[in-house]
Design a protein around this motif. Structure first.
Motif, short mmCIF file in Angstrom:
data_model
loop_
_atom_site.label_atom_id
_atom_site.label_comp_id
_atom_site.label_asym_id
_atom_site.label_seq_id
_atom_site.Cartn_x
_atom_site.Cartn_y
_atom_site.Cartn_z
N LYS A 1 1.05 54.13 41.34
CA LYS A 1 1.23 54.81 40.00
C LYS A 1 -0.44 55.07 39.40
N GLY A 57 2.11 54.64 27.28
CA GLY A 57 1.72 53.64 28.07
C GLY A 57 2.76 53.52 29.38
N ASP A 60 3.66 53.07 33.60
CA ASP A 60 3.76 51.82 34.29
C ASP A 60 5.30 51.53 34.37
N LYS A 96 -3.40 45.28 27.37
CA LYS A 96 -3.11 46.86 27.60
C LYS A 96 -2.94 47.61 28.91
MG MG Z 1 -1.43 52.45 30.55
#
Ligand code: MG
Ligand code: ADP
Ligand code: ASP
Length: 438
Positions: free
Chosen positions: A5, A197, A200, A255
């Motif tokens: 990724k 986010g 992931d 994060k």
């Molecule tokens: Mg991220």
């Protein structure tokens, strides 16, 4: 097969897209590549949606136009042949025509999800076209046909497993399979996403579904650091984390990883490696089943927590009190993060305050209730088994000058958490680094 990724910064410019392309094709091995939107794009799409919610189509149109000309510039830089420039230009223009169509219709959260999906849809098309132009056997597998959530907004793992396996079986002879991170469909077939986010999470879901050899999360830093590098100076990469430690750090604010992305990898036993696109040879962080005894690994902080305290003299020796309290949170589908109890009261934290007023109103039946907002959970992760004496006292010692609101220790073998006011977050993180790692 490995699943790789690449985050927003890793595909943040045509030059970076070229670098990612050479990185994924250097060994000639078949792989699945999950891409984020180019950095900044999802934020722009959020801003467009914000204007549309506020019924300001002109504000939205301005950002759409700026974004479109930026992307058309990227096309000129990325491709060398007129054929692929023109193909990609037409695709991008079509996507922006689609985006503009939302400025003319009634805007709801359904339309917002469709708008937010465009960043990943565009970046994956750009990279796939670039690979094909470069003579690589690459194919784009649309995430909207593979990733789905269920009625509880949780990933539908069985569906994901079946659809990923089918997508590969239907397209056996490719070297690179590209797909979008973050975006999915919900249980009703509508376009949705796995929260900010979330790329992931996509990578870990696909890696777990296909029992991949490894899941690699490529980003802009050399693995998980021992504290938040945006706040604390001289943080250092941690070379190995147990799945449980990594899950804890991600959930409590590191994060570099989406809060829940480690769960599927842990469940499937697929190791996760965090790597740096800017420094591909650096070792990064390996997340697996190994447990490194006698070490404190890292510290993380999670913002925007609300502390609720219920005091009740009637709680004294009363069984069933906690059940009643928990039932209220269950009724309002609000999960509790930290909890501390005493004979006369219970303090707990939540981050979802959508139903706070209702919850507080119900809790008042059982005691006096007070609420403190803007709290921060600081989580220290590592070998914190009781037998490993001294680490919890070391962490507490580091915070001797900080007004700590709650301490949670003993819930697991690898974590001690402190609740502090947001204004004390920075000095808490600094103090912990100084004591635990320097
Ligand atoms: Mg991220
Ligand atoms: P991507 O766009 O590739 O998904 P993110 O911005 O989501 O990248 O995550 C990488 C960033 O996470 C780093 O640049 C760093 O600033 C931040 N970060 C916060 N805490 C940590 C930590 N403990 N270790 C490493 N990075 C961290
Ligand atoms: N593009 C999405 C975001 O910015 C998802 C991701 O990058 O992981 O949140």
């Amino acid at each position: 097969m490995k699943v790789l990724k690449f985050g927003g910064t890793s595909v943040g410019s045509p030059q970076r897209m070229k670098e990612v392309s050479s990185l994924i094709t250097s060994d000639g091995e078949q792989k699945i590549v999950v891409l984020s939107a180019m950095s900044g794009t999802t934020n722009s799409l959020v801003e467009i949606s914000d204007y549309l919610y506020k019924k300001n189509p002109e504000g939205a149109s301005n950002i759409i136009s700026q974004l479109e000309s930026k992307y058309l510039g990227h096309v000129e830089e990325l491709y060398s042949t007129e054929e692929w420039k023109s193909k990609t230009r037409e695709f991008i223009k079509e996507q922006f025509r689609y985006l503009r169509s939302f400025t003319k219709i009634h805007f709801t959260s359904f339309e917002e999800k469709v708008i937010l999906a465009q960043g990943e849809i565009i970046s994956t098309n750009m990279v796939t076209n670039y690979l094909i132009e470069s003579g690589i056997k690459a194919i784009l597998l649309p995430a909207l046909e593979m990733i789905r959530t269920d009625k509880n907004a949780e990933p539908d793992f069985e569906y994901i497993s079946n659809r990923c396996a089918k997508a590969l079986a239907d397209n056996p002879d490719y070297e690179i399979y590209i797909t979008q991170g973050f975006i999915c469909r919900n249980a009703y077939g509508e376009i949705d996403n796995l929260l900010r986010g979330g790329s992931d999470y996509t990578a870990c879901l696909i890696g777990a579904a296909l029992q991949a050899q490894e899941i690699q999360i490529w980003t802009d830093i050399d693995g998980m650091h021992n504290n938040d590098p945006r706040i604390v100076e001289n943080t250092k990469p941690v070379r190995q984390l147990n799945f449980a430690e990594a899950a804890e750090l991600a959930y409590f604010g590191a994060k570099i990883l989406h809060p829940t992305c480690i769960q599927p990898a842990k469940f499937a036993g697929v190791p996760v490696r965090l790597l740096n696109t800017m420094e591909p040879d650096a070792p990064g962080t390996l997340i697996n089943n190994e447990f490194n005894a006698g070490k404190i690994k890292a510290v993380a902080a999670r913002d925007n927590n609300t502390c609720i305290r219920i005091n009740s003299s009637r709680m004294l020796l009363a069984y069933g009190f906690l059940r009643k309290v928990f039932e209220i949170f269950e009724q309002y589908r609000t999960s509790i993060d930290m909890i501390c109890t005493s004979e006369v009261g219970v303090s707990l934290t939540v981050d979802n305050t959508a139903h706070l007023a209702d919850i507080v109103s119900e809790l008042k039946k059982y005691g006096s209730v007070s609420v403190e907002e803007n709290m921060c959970i600081i989580c220290v992760v590592g070998d914190l088994r009781p037998a490993n004496r001294g680490f919890e006292t070391l962490a507490c010692e580091a915070l001797k000058d900080i007004p700590v609101r709650m301490i949670s220790y003993g819930g697991s073998d690898h974590n001690i958490s402190f609740l502090v006011k947001a204004e004390d977050k920075k000095r808490t993180l600094q103090a912990l680094s100084a004591t635990l790692f320097d």
